[in-house]
Write a protein that holds these residues in place. Structure first.
Motif, PDB file in Angstrom:
ATOM      1  N   ALA A  82       0.829  -1.206   0.000  1.00 46.08           N
ATOM      2  CA  ALA A  82       0.000   0.000   0.000  1.00 46.08           C
ATOM      3  C   ALA A  82       0.862   1.253   0.000  1.00 46.08           C
ATOM      4  CB  ALA A  82      -0.924  -0.006   1.212  1.00 46.08           C
ATOM      5  N   ASP A  83       1.984   1.216   0.706  1.00 46.07           N
ATOM      6  CA  ASP A  83       2.877   2.377   0.711  1.00 46.07           C
ATOM      7  C   ASP A  83       3.447   2.625  -0.677  1.00 46.07           C
ATOM      8  OD1 ASP A  83       2.915   3.321   3.440  1.00 46.07           O
ATOM      9  OD2 ASP A  83       3.846   1.412   3.952  1.00 46.07           O
ATOM     10  N   ALA A  84       3.787   1.551  -1.396  1.00 46.91           N
ATOM     11  CA  ALA A  84       4.319   1.715  -2.754  1.00 46.91           C
ATOM     12  C   ALA A  84       3.261   2.306  -3.681  1.00 46.91           C
ATOM     13  CB  ALA A  84       4.814   0.372  -3.283  1.00 46.91           C
ATOM     14  N   VAL A  85       2.016   1.882  -3.511  1.00 49.21           N
ATOM     15  CA  VAL A  85       0.929   2.432  -4.329  1.00 49.21           C
ATOM     16  C   VAL A  85       0.814   3.937  -4.118  1.00 49.21           C
ATOM     17  CG1 VAL A  85      -1.575   2.475  -4.645  1.00 49.21           C
ATOM     18  CG2 VAL A  85      -0.386   0.291  -4.442  1.00 49.21           C
ATOM     19  N   LEU A  86       0.789   4.367  -2.851  1.00 46.39           N
ATOM     20  CA  LEU A  86       0.633   5.789  -2.576  1.00 46.39           C
ATOM     21  C   LEU A  86       1.857   6.593  -2.967  1.00 46.39           C
ATOM     22  CD1 LEU A  86      -1.262   5.778   0.854  1.00 46.39           C
ATOM     23  CD2 LEU A  86      -2.170   5.787  -1.463  1.00 46.39           C
ATOM     24  N   GLY A  90       1.538   9.409  -5.675  1.00 44.56           N
ATOM     25  CA  GLY A  90       1.857  10.782  -5.297  1.00 44.56           C
ATOM     26  C   GLY A  90       2.973  11.386  -6.110  1.00 44.56           C
ATOM     27  N   SER A  91       3.941  10.553  -6.567  1.00 42.54           N
ATOM     28  CA  SER A  91       5.044  11.083  -7.366  1.00 42.54           C
ATOM     29  C   SER A  91       4.596  11.461  -8.773  1.00 42.54           C
ATOM     30  CB  SER A  91       6.175  10.047  -7.439  1.00 42.54           C
ATOM     31  OG  SER A  91       5.734   8.870  -8.125  1.00 42.54           O
ATOM     32  N   TRP A  96      -4.146  15.463  -5.076  1.00 41.79           N
ATOM     33  CA  TRP A  96      -5.074  15.108  -4.019  1.00 41.79           C
ATOM     34  C   TRP A  96      -4.622  15.669  -2.679  1.00 41.79           C
ATOM     35  CZ3 TRP A  96      -3.799  10.766  -7.369  1.00 41.79           C
ATOM     36  CH2 TRP A  96      -4.804  10.511  -8.306  1.00 41.79           C
ATOM     37  N   SER A  97      -5.602  16.096  -1.861  1.00 36.83           N
ATOM     38  CA  SER A  97      -5.284  16.614  -0.527  1.00 36.83           C
ATOM     39  C   SER A  97      -4.810  15.505   0.394  1.00 36.83           C
ATOM     40  CB  SER A  97      -6.521  17.292   0.072  1.00 36.83           C
ATOM     41  OG  SER A  97      -6.981  18.319  -0.757  1.00 36.83           O
ATOM     42  N   ARG A 113      -1.363   9.199   3.161  1.00 38.57           N
ATOM     43  CA  ARG A 113      -0.503  10.322   2.803  1.00 38.57           C
ATOM     44  C   ARG A 113      -1.345  11.604   2.835  1.00 38.57           C
ATOM     45  NH1 ARG A 113       2.311   6.582   3.280  1.00 38.57           N
ATOM     46  NH2 ARG A 113       4.033   5.837   1.949  1.00 38.57           N
ATOM     47  N   GLY A 114      -0.698  12.722   3.134  1.00 34.07           N
ATOM     48  CA  GLY A 114      -1.382  13.996   3.119  1.00 34.07           C
ATOM     49  C   GLY A 114      -2.333  14.162   4.289  1.00 34.07           C
TER      50      GLY A 114
END
Length: 725
Positions: A82-86, A90-91, A96-97, A113-114
């Protein structure tokens, strides 16, 4: 007599029209009307609100589409954390907020994130229903509102996950002046988001009042809410007028979020949102009417119209009616007194022919006593057409000056400062829209490139590219180029790629100089494949469509050398922009100016400032429009004057043309027939073609022809009998 034929109806209708037009002229110019806020200023606020609605709708729809496509691309690859997805999401997209990934079954938060995403508003038990993944508006505890978008992450053998993203409702790319405020309003009139000059209590109250009105009006049908003949924006939009304080008045505009095409629907357009704007403008008295001019013009029309009607009555209608009566008298056998011959035109020719026929009915031969043929055919110089033309010239002396000369604004005409400021702000907004669209396009390619690895087959690449083309019409073609310059997979049209041409180092590049259209390429390098990249060629029509906004006139995208890349109307690729725009384009900041000369214009230019890969292009957006298109008092007076003149031209052309068709042309033919009959032609049968005065004279001539034939047969019989004796 016929109701639509004859001499009387066209003259009577012309008289009625001229009287009506005189009244219209007196009322149009005779009523004093002081305009404090020109309609052009109000219309500009409407267009400004429409721009905001278009920008917000495009931003929200793009966010939802990108989130869904990102989830699909991840789901088609190997499972990732899930961290890799975000992190990858995000990169690529910084829009998105806040983002989060949860496990659907357990509700466990896997990554975030965010800003904190409001997970409690998501009912995980209803995600499988028809609208379970539908985006929704959520009110946060701090009073702000977010759009929550949902997408599924599914890998074989693993629990399903839910990718969640929240977006704010701030209108992107809008340039707000020091006195302008803007708000996003829901269907109940509640302001969900606001920005701009809203520090004072009065400004906040005005915005709330405008929001209430906007919500009520936005519930109308877009077709029935518009004035007849208006078009353009597919949603509901309009202008608003608020209270005044001293010489300042608050005006605004509103527009509902609507799809690009009427009848279509998108995620954002289905949320029931609308944009409302407000700005303070200075009231300036502008007299829209000139009573003395209106009365003088109406009086002149009455005098000139009376002269024209008098010419038609005295030289066309009365002589023709007199001929009709004289011809009937001859058919009844009343031959004692001579025929009264008119003085002008074909009526005079017919009158002389009738007089000769009267003499022939007395027993004289065509070659006998009476005028010579030369004398009988006199009076041709001034025909009925010339008499009608005299009336036309009289009417033209009134209509032509109004249409072409009078009430023309000078080059020093006052242009409201707010209209110029709005031209600049809207040009900046379009510049930002183009920049964001190019950045989004490159981000989409980067998302595709991030999921194509060394082991991805050509078929799998093609499938991904096909989906990209289908979901994003901004591309004309998308393809993968290897390090050796060969195309490994492609979708869409045939790419403008030469064999062996390696991918460009720049993320965005323009080629095609000297061709029929520019080729805008976006390049995103592949991870794990040295020198390989995903390349997308933008459809130039997509860029052109971004520039099509009502009320801006001509819009062009130009490069650093002033060459045209795109436009909202006909243009030549890479042609130099008009010279009058060059001083406005400095590549650093936006400018707007009223350019005066033979034609007064409003021109503006805005460079593509801001972040993203589009900055390397060094492009600018320029716009210009003639001031005569603006609804300001000076040009409104000119348009009214031209309209009245055109009405006069139309009335004269219609009625005099009608008169020429039903009277003048048949009268010329009748004159020839009457002279031929008087010259001794007894064989040609005369048929009336119209049930009017001309037709009645033709019928009388036919009866006279039959009487003359009877006389001739009687004389021939008498001679034959005398010869036998």
């Amino acid at each position: 007599m016929s109701l639509i034929g004859g001499i009387r109806p066209p003259i009577a209708v012309l008289s009625a029209l001229l009287l009506s037009l005189a009244g219209i002229t007196a009322l149009t110019f005779g009523k004093t009307e002081n305009v404090l806020v020109p309609k052009a200023v109000l219309t500009s606020q409407q267009h400004f609100a429409e721009d905001g609605a278009v920008a917000l709708r495009a931003s929200l729809d793009e966010s939802v589409t990108d989130l869904n496509r990102t989830a699909i691309l991840f789901s088609e690859g190997k499972p990732v954390s899930a961290d890799a997805v975000l992190d990858k999401t995000g990169s690529v997209y910084q829009k998105w907020s806040g983002t989060a990934v949860i496990e659907i079954k357990s509700g466990k938060l896997l990554a975030a994130r965010g800003e904190t995403v409001p997970l409690t508003v998501i009912d995980r038990t209803k995600l499988s229903e028809k609208d379970g993944l539908k985006p929704r508006l959520v009110r946060l505890q701090n009073g702000q509102t977010r759009l929550i978008a949902l997408a599924l992450l599914s890998w074989k053998g693993q629990p399903q996950q839910l990718l969640i993203a929240s977006s704010n409702l701030k209108v992107p790319g809008m340039r707000l002046s020091e006195s302008r405020g803007i708000g996003v309003v829901d269907s109940t009139g509640t302001i969900l988001s606001s920005d701009g000059a809203l520090d004072s209590e009065r400004a906040q109250r005005e915005l709330k009042d405008f929001a209430t009105i906007s919500a009520k009006k936005s519930r109308q049908n877009p077709i029935s809410s518009k004035e007849p003949g208006s078009g353009g924006y597919a949603g509901v939009s309009g202008s608003l007028t608020g209270d005044a304080s001293g010489d300042r008045r608050t005006v605004g505009g509103y527009a509902s979020l609507a799809a690009a095409e009427p009848g279509e629907s998108t995620v954002a357009s289905g949320l029931g949102l609308s944009i409302v704007t407000q700005v303070g403008v200075t009231e300036r008295a502008s007299q829209l009417a000139r009573p003395a001019f209106g009365l003088a013009a109406a009086g002149a029309l009455l005098v000139i119209g009376a002269l024209a009607i008098a010419v038609l009555l005295g030289t066309v209608q009365r002589p023709l009616i007199r001929l009709f009566l004289e011809s009937r008298r001859l058919t009844r056998g009343d031959l004692a007194r001579p025929v009264t011959v008119p003085r002008f035109g074909e009526a005079a020719r017919i009158g002389r022919a009738l007089e000769r026929l009267r003499q022939q009915l007395h027993g004289e031969s065509p070659e006998g006593h009476g005028e010579s043929p030369e004398g009988a055919r006199g009076g041709r110089r001034l025909g009925t057409r010339a008499l009608v033309a005299v009336s036309a010239v009289l009417l033209l002396t009134w209509s032509v000056p109004l249409t072409l000369l009078l009430n023309r604004p000078s080059s020093s005409v006052h242009i409201p400062a707010q209209v110029v400021a709005d031209q600049k702000a809207r040009t900046e907004t379009i510049s930002d829209r183009v920049r964001r669209a190019l950045n989004e396009g490159h981000a989409d390619l980067s998302a595709v490139a991030a999921l194509i690895g060394n082991r991805t087959s050509a078929d799998d690449m093609t499938a991904v590219l096909d989906r990209t083309i289908e979901e994003h019409p901004r591309y004309e073609s998308v393809y993968v180029v290897g390090g050796d310059g060969e195309v490994l997979a492609r979708a869409g049209h045939e790419p403008h790629h030469s064999s062996g041409e390696r991918p460009a180092d720049q993320p965005l590049k323009v080629s095609g100089h000297g061709g029929k259209k520019p080729v805008i390429r976006a390049t995103a390098p592949l991870q794990g494949k040295a020198g390989a990249a995903v390349v997308g060629e933008f459809d130039i029509d997509f860029v052109n469509a971004l520039l099509r906004r009502d009320g801006l006139g001509q819009v062009r995208v130009v490069d650093a050398e002033g060459r045209t890349i795109a436009g909202n109307s006909g243009y030549l690729a890479f042609e130099k922009m008009p010279g009058h725009l060059s001083p406005l384009v400095d590549g650093k900041q936006a400018h707007a100016k009223v350019q005066r000369g033979d034609d007064v214009r409003i021109a503006a230019a805005a460079p593509m400032t801001g972040g993203g890969v589009a900055k390397v292009l060094d492009w600018s957006v320029v716009s210009w429009q003639p001031a005569s298109r603006l609804d300001i008092p000076a040009y409104t007076l000119q348009n009214r004057t031209v309209l009245v003149g055109l009405l006069g031209l139309t009335a004269a052309a219609a009625c005099l043309g009608w008169l020429h068709i039903v009277v003048v042309r048949p009268l010329r033919a009748l004159a020839d027939q009457a002279e031929a009959l008087a010259d001794g032609d007894r064989r040609t049968v005369l048929f009336p073609r119209h049930h009017d005065e001309v037709g009645a004279v033709v019928r009388s001539l036919e009866l006279i022809r039959q009487q003359l034939q009877g006389q001739q047969r009687g004389r021939d019989g008498a001679r034959s009998l005398a010869g036998r004796n």
